[in-house]
Scaffold this active site. Sequence first.
Site, short mmCIF file in Angstrom:
data_model
loop_
_atom_site.label_atom_id
_atom_site.label_comp_id
_atom_site.label_asym_id
_atom_site.label_seq_id
_atom_site.Cartn_x
_atom_site.Cartn_y
_atom_site.Cartn_z
N GLU A 207 0.85 -1.18 0.00
CA GLU A 207 0.00 0.00 0.00
C GLU A 207 0.89 1.24 0.00
O GLU A 207 2.10 1.14 0.18
CB GLU A 207 -0.94 0.01 1.21
CG GLU A 207 -0.25 0.06 2.55
CD GLU A 207 -1.21 -0.08 3.73
OE1 GLU A 207 -2.35 -0.55 3.53
OE2 GLU A 207 -0.81 0.24 4.85
N HIS A 245 -4.14 2.86 7.27
CA HIS A 245 -3.11 2.54 8.24
C HIS A 245 -2.27 3.76 8.59
O HIS A 245 -2.11 4.68 7.79
CB HIS A 245 -2.19 1.45 7.70
CG HIS A 245 -2.84 0.11 7.62
ND1 HIS A 245 -2.55 -0.80 6.64
CD2 HIS A 245 -3.77 -0.49 8.40
CE1 HIS A 245 -3.27 -1.90 6.81
NE2 HIS A 245 -4.02 -1.73 7.88
#
Length: 286
Positions: A207, A245
């Site tokens: 990511e 996150h």
Amino acid sequence: MIFLDKNTKCLVQGITGKQGSFHTEQMLNYDTCIEAGVTPGKGGQDFLGVPIFNSIGEAVEETDVNSSIIFVPAKFAKDAAFESIRYLDMVIIISEHIPVHDSMDIMAYANQMDTTVIGPNTPGVISPGVGKLGIMPTHIFDEGNVGVISRSGTLTYEIASELTRAGIGQSTCVGIGGDPVIGTNYIDVLKRFEADDDTEAIVLIGEIGGNAEEKAAEFIKDEMTKPVVSYIAGRTAPPGKRMGHAGAIIQGNSGTVASKTEALNNAGVEVAKMPSEVVKLLKKEI
């Protein structure tokens, strides 16, 4: 399989809490070897036949545990991790929202004690047919020879489910965690998959944010003989905004999907534009 085998004997820290008790039952149902639980003040009790101890020291004296999985609130996680690291070979930290400085202290102590730490903020590890130390839903996984590494729990589930539906089973799936400071990184897991007889190919799920995928690409280019395919989440993320996150934030020109994709492509790794494309790319390699 990696991290988890028939010799892995685990204890659950926080076994009597809501998350700890729920996921302990799920892990036991998946035939994971859970030999003890630890909750201070609850020693002498048991949970579904698993004896509970007041401390890891007591559990180590009475059982053969060599690993732990931590389900305690963030403010207690550092103390719990230090206690596990002192006694055990592997520590999986499920807990979210652990302060970065606490995570740095945990990793420094783990390095000093030569203890493997997975997490924090991880869904854990599953080796289908062997067991799981984590929170992942087991029905979407199947035994096979493809290893999966990911910073994201939900993407692990989505892509593992796609693989299983396509008849491609998994050897081990590892969530390394989405925090800026983690114990086990992509390269650590890639090394284990490269040496693992049960793994023939690897899916690397990344990511935006940081340079972990770029570092992994360098390692793949120089050291890996097994095929790797990838998916990088965050294609439409605006710079400077945290996405999901704590580690998923683009700063400047680094940490973007484009920079990670370029690095992986240069290492011979094809990168899917959507999770559903991973199966197609994998079938070209195996």
